[in-house]
Scaffold this active site. Structure first.
Site, PDB file in Angstrom:
ATOM      1  N   CYS A 155      58.765  10.998  26.332  1.00  0.00           N
ATOM      2  CA  CYS A 155      58.931  11.159  27.785  1.00  0.00           C
ATOM      3  C   CYS A 155      57.628  11.508  28.486  1.00  0.00           C
ATOM      4  O   CYS A 155      57.281  10.906  29.496  1.00  0.00           O
ATOM      5  CB  CYS A 155      59.979  12.235  28.086  1.00  0.00           C
ATOM      6  SG  CYS A 155      61.633  11.816  27.508  1.00  0.00           S
ATOM      7  N   HIS A 156      56.896  12.490  27.960  1.00  0.00           N
ATOM      8  CA  HIS A 156      55.673  12.930  28.632  1.00  0.00           C
ATOM      9  C   HIS A 156      54.500  13.116  27.676  1.00  0.00           C
ATOM     10  O   HIS A 156      53.484  13.686  28.053  1.00  0.00           O
ATOM     11  CB  HIS A 156      55.938  14.217  29.416  1.00  0.00           C
ATOM     12  CG  HIS A 156      56.999  14.047  30.435  1.00  0.00           C
ATOM     13  ND1 HIS A 156      58.287  14.470  30.223  1.00  0.00           N
ATOM     14  CD2 HIS A 156      56.982  13.452  31.655  1.00  0.00           C
ATOM     15  CE1 HIS A 156      59.024  14.151  31.282  1.00  0.00           C
ATOM     16  NE2 HIS A 156      58.256  13.538  32.159  1.00  0.00           N
ATOM     17  N   GLY A 157      54.648  12.693  26.417  1.00  0.00           N
ATOM     18  CA  GLY A 157      53.529  12.654  25.497  1.00  0.00           C
ATOM     19  C   GLY A 157      53.171  13.946  24.784  1.00  0.00           C
ATOM     20  O   GLY A 157      52.017  14.148  24.450  1.00  0.00           O
TER      21      GLY A 157
END
Length: 191
Positions: A155-157
């Site tokens: 999702c956001h690394g």
């Protein structure tokens, strides 16, 4: 016949009705007792309806057989309607986790602090990224494990290492280790 000394005599007690417990005292005691019983009758159902239901209690703990998990493998389970990752670490993964200086981490914890004594190879974590609650990859065979060989949140690394500690990305803390215990050499109870 009043007593001039100020002490009550049997004659003055009989005239004034002060013979120990008065009728008014009895009525007060009876009313307070009745009110207490009434309060218990009202409060008890209110308190008992706030207790968790049977289906919630059933999900409060779960048992997982970890005996069939090979070194390097992980399984996904469900605990309290959330994913749970159980991974048996390889000696190389344990060594890799132990080489990291815990004080250099955003959320400093050693692998030994995240596992149970005598079971350093068994890592149990909630499968929920601590950034915004996505499910990280890395528990299933062939999934992206990120730069540090643990878990990767698509999702956001966020990147987690082999001990599920945050190493890179926006996640503020490590993957959560739930309360669990080994009930035998091959079975854990979570919750």
């Amino acid at each position: 016949m009043a007593d001039t000394t100020g002490t009550a005599t049997p004659e003055t007690l009989a005239v004034h009705g002060e013979d120990g417990v008065r009728r008014r005292d009895f009525i007060n005691i009876a009313a307070v007792s009745f009110a207490g019983v009434g309060a218990v009758a009202v409060v008890l159902p209110l308190v008992s309806q706030m207790a968790p239901s049977a289906d919630v209690l059933a999900e409060s703990s779960t048992e997982i057989d970890v005996g069939s998990i090979e070194a390097g493998q992980a399984i996904k389970a469900v605990f309290r309607k959330q994913p749970l990752f159980v991974r048996r670490l390889t000696p190389a993964e344990i060594s890799q986790a132990d080489k990291v200086d815990a004080s250099s981490l955003r959320d400093p914890q050693t692998l030994a602090e995240r596992t149970k004594e005598g079971h350093l190879d068994m890592l149990v974590t909630m499968g929920v990224c601590t950034h915004l609650g996505c499910v990280p990859l890395g528990a299933a065979e062939g999934e992206n494990r990120g730069e540090f060989g643990g878990y990767f949140c698509p999702c956001h690394g966020s990147h987690y290492d082999t001990a599920a500690r945050i190493r890179k990305g926006p996640a503020p803390t490590n993957l959560v280790v739930p309360d669990y215990e080994f009930t035998s050499d091959t079975v854990i109870r979570v919750g």
